[in-house]
Design a protein around this motif. Structure first.
Motif, PDB file in Angstrom:
ATOM      1  N   ARG A  22       0.831  -1.218   0.000  1.00 49.38           N
ATOM      2  CA  ARG A  22       0.000   0.000   0.000  1.00 49.38           C
ATOM      3  C   ARG A  22       0.858   1.259   0.000  1.00 49.38           C
ATOM      4  NH1 ARG A  22      -4.885  -1.023   4.370  1.00 49.38           N
ATOM      5  NH2 ARG A  22      -5.412  -3.167   3.721  1.00 49.38           N
ATOM      6  N   LYS A  23       0.278   2.358  -0.501  1.00 47.14           N
ATOM      7  CA  LYS A  23       0.913   3.671  -0.455  1.00 47.14           C
ATOM      8  C   LYS A  23       0.531   4.364   0.860  1.00 47.14           C
ATOM      9  CE  LYS A  23       2.757   3.694  -4.655  1.00 47.14           C
ATOM     10  NZ  LYS A  23       2.146   4.414  -5.778  1.00 47.14           N
ATOM     11  N   PRO A  24       1.339   5.298   1.335  1.00 49.33           N
ATOM     12  CA  PRO A  24       1.031   5.989   2.595  1.00 49.33           C
ATOM     13  C   PRO A  24      -0.358   6.625   2.630  1.00 49.33           C
ATOM     14  CG  PRO A  24       3.282   6.452   1.959  1.00 49.33           C
ATOM     15  CD  PRO A  24       2.674   5.669   0.835  1.00 49.33           C
ATOM     16  N   GLY A  25      -0.825   7.124   1.484  1.00 47.57           N
ATOM     17  CA  GLY A  25      -2.148   7.753   1.431  1.00 47.57           C
ATOM     18  C   GLY A  25      -3.286   6.797   1.715  1.00 47.57           C
ATOM     19  N   GLN A  26      -3.014   5.489   1.672  1.00 47.08           N
ATOM     20  CA  GLN A  26      -4.043   4.485   1.934  1.00 47.08           C
ATOM     21  C   GLN A  26      -4.004   3.984   3.378  1.00 47.08           C
ATOM     22  OE1 GLN A  26      -2.384   2.062  -1.416  1.00 47.08           O
ATOM     23  NE2 GLN A  26      -4.530   1.930  -2.095  1.00 47.08           N
ATOM     24  N   LEU A  27      -3.166   4.603   4.209  1.00 50.66           N
ATOM     25  CA  LEU A  27      -2.980   4.150   5.591  1.00 50.66           C
ATOM     26  C   LEU A  27      -3.593   5.109   6.598  1.00 50.66           C
ATOM     27  CD1 LEU A  27       0.811   3.162   5.432  1.00 50.66           C
ATOM     28  CD2 LEU A  27      -1.167   1.728   4.897  1.00 50.66           C
ATOM     29  N   SER A  28      -3.960   4.575   7.754  1.00 53.57           N
ATOM     30  CA  SER A  28      -4.395   5.423   8.875  1.00 53.57           C
ATOM     31  C   SER A  28      -3.171   6.048   9.539  1.00 53.57           C
ATOM     32  CB  SER A  28      -5.147   4.572   9.902  1.00 53.57           C
ATOM     33  OG  SER A  28      -4.251   3.672  10.541  1.00 53.57           O
ATOM     34  N   GLY A  29      -3.407   6.996  10.446  1.00 51.43           N
ATOM     35  CA  GLY A  29      -2.303   7.642  11.156  1.00 51.43           C
ATOM     36  C   GLY A  29      -1.456   6.650  11.936  1.00 51.43           C
ATOM     37  N   GLY A  30      -2.117   5.699  12.610  1.00 51.58           N
ATOM     38  CA  GLY A  30      -1.376   4.705  13.381  1.00 51.58           C
ATOM     39  C   GLY A  30      -0.540   3.797  12.501  1.00 51.58           C
ATOM     40  N   GLN A  31      -1.100   3.432  11.333  1.00 50.34           N
ATOM     41  CA  GLN A  31      -0.355   2.589  10.397  1.00 50.34           C
ATOM     42  C   GLN A  31       0.854   3.335   9.839  1.00 50.34           C
ATOM     43  OE1 GLN A  31      -3.655   1.700   7.811  1.00 50.34           O
ATOM     44  NE2 GLN A  31      -4.001  -0.321   8.732  1.00 50.34           N
ATOM     45  N   ARG A  32       0.680   4.607   9.526  1.00 52.68           N
ATOM     46  CA  ARG A  32       1.807   5.406   9.015  1.00 52.68           C
ATOM     47  C   ARG A  32       2.929   5.488  10.058  1.00 52.68           C
ATOM     48  NH1 ARG A  32      -1.102  10.668   6.194  1.00 52.68           N
ATOM     49  NH2 ARG A  32      -2.675   9.482   5.052  1.00 52.68           N
ATOM     50  N   GLN A  33       2.529   5.633  11.324  1.00 55.82           N
ATOM     51  CA  GLN A  33       3.551   5.729  12.360  1.00 55.82           C
ATOM     52  C   GLN A  33       4.303   4.411  12.503  1.00 55.82           C
ATOM     53  OE1 GLN A  33       5.859   7.425  13.626  1.00 55.82           O
ATOM     54  NE2 GLN A  33       4.470   8.932  14.507  1.00 55.82           N
ATOM     55  N   ARG A  34       3.621   3.291  12.324  1.00 53.87           N
ATOM     56  CA  ARG A  34       4.291   1.992  12.361  1.00 53.87           C
ATOM     57  C   ARG A  34       5.299   1.871  11.208  1.00 53.87           C
ATOM     58  NH1 ARG A  34       1.769  -2.298  15.341  1.00 53.87           N
ATOM     59  NH2 ARG A  34      -0.041  -1.520  16.466  1.00 53.87           N
ATOM     60  N   VAL A  35       4.911   2.378  10.041  1.00 56.16           N
ATOM     61  CA  VAL A  35       5.816   2.336   8.893  1.00 56.16           C
ATOM     62  C   VAL A  35       7.051   3.196   9.167  1.00 56.16           C
ATOM     63  CG1 VAL A  35       6.091   2.845   6.427  1.00 56.16           C
ATOM     64  CG2 VAL A  35       3.938   1.878   7.271  1.00 56.16           C
ATOM     65  N   ALA A  36       6.829   4.393   9.737  1.00 56.99           N
ATOM     66  CA  ALA A  36       7.957   5.275  10.071  1.00 56.99           C
ATOM     67  C   ALA A  36       8.886   4.601  11.075  1.00 56.99           C
ATOM     68  CB  ALA A  36       7.434   6.595  10.636  1.00 56.99           C
ATOM     69  N   MET A  37       8.303   3.883  12.044  1.00 61.05           N
ATOM     70  CA  MET A  37       9.115   3.149  13.014  1.00 61.05           C
ATOM     71  C   MET A  37       9.856   2.003  12.330  1.00 61.05           C
ATOM     72  SD  MET A  37       6.417   3.156  16.189  1.00 61.05           S
ATOM     73  CE  MET A  37       7.177   1.774  17.006  1.00 61.05           C
ATOM     74  N   GLY A  38       9.180   1.345  11.381  1.00 58.09           N
ATOM     75  CA  GLY A  38       9.814   0.258  10.647  1.00 58.09           C
ATOM     76  C   GLY A  38      11.016   0.722   9.861  1.00 58.09           C
ATOM     77  N   ARG A  39      10.903   1.895   9.260  1.00 50.45           N
ATOM     78  CA  ARG A  39      12.014   2.453   8.487  1.00 50.45           C
ATOM     79  C   ARG A  39      13.221   2.716   9.388  1.00 50.45           C
ATOM     80  NH1 ARG A  39      10.482   7.773   5.477  1.00 50.45           N
ATOM     81  NH2 ARG A  39      10.442   8.455   7.634  1.00 50.45           N
TER      82      ARG A  39
END
Length: 369
Positions: free
Chosen positions: A129-146
């Motif tokens: 998925r692209k970031p625009g398809q994610l909720s705020g919590g999901q985006r933060q998990r991705v940022a943590m994953g990076r």
């Protein structure tokens, strides 16, 4: 020497000093939270650790290596921002692996790292998925994953939860705590939220006016605040602070202060405490949970004393009821059990645990020993 050492670090912009001399050592695996109101210098300090701002004087050492003059990309740190800072044209997997790709990590290793981090953060189903398809919590998990995928020496978090709603903040707070316990990583985390600071950290640096006001464990900060700023800032509701006078009778110190009906309350300090301050004006500090109803008082304490005061306001809060009364000419908040029957206008016996009381100098605002 600590794994991260902040040694006599200052920061000035022209003639304006925004961070005064700061000395903090962080051991490997510690979770240090920098907390304070806006403009206190916490984000400036984090940016200097990251290399985004140069230090004006002093030194920052990470894993035995001075960071003076070292570019951010060469510091082996990973940063998680408030704004997530994801690339909108890349999917989740590409966002996570981008830093590895820039450092020339082979594709097979990148894919293995993505898989491991996505599994840890439970975002495997989001990788395409692209970031625009994610909720705020999901985006933060991705940022943590990076950040996690790089296996850095130090993780830096800059108010990562402030864009999330209240429930999601609590959920993500738990996830970050679990992650730290599992990985044992070294984390420096900036927030203005003192509940985040108390729940996440192994140590807290409370900052105000460009100074570290107190550095200690959550328990030390909460139970033994160094000054009135720390006492008032840490805790929700905050510590009650009101004027009192010390009197010593038969070798025992008591705190005296007026009540709303014109009478004086007298609360004895624990044995041996405050006996050197006979006749001194103080600011008495007592947390709401140390002022309660008789049955709710700490039965293990020998320093619980009762005073009668008129109830001004009651605030039901589900598991507790907050009761406001006047003591020392100030409104004081007490924390009662939810089923205590009390209403405004009642004269009620408040049980005060003086084991939990602290005293401050009204002029310097520093704690008195």
């Amino acid at each position: 020497m600590g794994f991260l050492k902040i040694d006599k670090v200052t920061k000035s912009f022209g003639s304006l000093t925004v961070l005064h001399q700061t000395d903090i050592e962080v051991e490997e695996g510690e979770f240090l939270v920098l907390v304070g109101p806006s403009g206190c210098g916490k984000s400036t300090l984090l940016n200097m650790i990251a290399g985004l701002e140069p230090v004006s004087s002093g030194d920052i050492v990470i894993n035995g290596r001075s960071m003076n003059g070292v570019r951010p990309a060469d510091r082996n740190i990973a940063m998680v921002f408030q704004s997530y800072a994801l690339y909108p044209n890349m999917n989740v997997g590409e966002n996570i692996s981008f830093g590895l790709e820039m450092h020339g990590v082979p594709k097979e290793e990148r894919e293995k790292a993505i898989d491991s981090v996505a599994d840890l953060l439970q975002i495997k189903h989001l990788l395409k998925r692209k970031p625009g398809q994610l909720s705020g919590g999901q985006r933060q998990r991705v940022a943590m994953g990076r950040a996690l995928v790089r296996d850095p020496d130090v993780f830096l978090f800059d108010e990562p939860l402030s864009n999330l709603d209240a429930k999601l903040r609590v959920d993500m707070r738990t996830e970050i705590k679990k992650l730290h316990q599992k990985l044992g990583t070294t984390i420096v985390y900036v927030t203005h939220d003192q509940i985040e600071a108390l729940t996440l950290s192994t140590r807290i640096a409370v900052m105000f006016g460009g100074h570290v006001q107190q550095l200690g464990t959550p328990k030390e900060i909460y139970d033994n605040p160094a000054n009135m700023f720390v006492a008032g800032f840490m805790g929700s509701p905050s510590m009650n602070l009101f004027p009192a006078k010390v009197a010593v009778k038969d070798g025992k110190a008591i705190a005296k202060f007026p009540l709303a009906d014109g009478s004086d309350a007298e609360l004895p300090f624990p044995e041996g405490a405050m006996t050197d301050h006979d006749g001194r004006d103080i600011i008495l500090g007592i947390r709401p949970e140390a002022i309660t109803d008789k049955l709710g008082a700490d039965r293990s304490s020998n320093a619980v004393h009762t005073i009668k005061a008129r109830v001004e306001v009651t605030e039901p809060a589900g598991s507790d009821t907050y009761v406001v009364a006047e003591m020392g000419g100030k409104e004081v908040t007490a924390r009662f059990r939810a089923d205590v029957e009390v209403k405004p206008g009642d004269t009620f016996s408040f049980a005060v645990n003086m084991d939990k009381a602290v005293a401050f100098d009204p002029e310097t605002e520093q704690r008195l020993k």
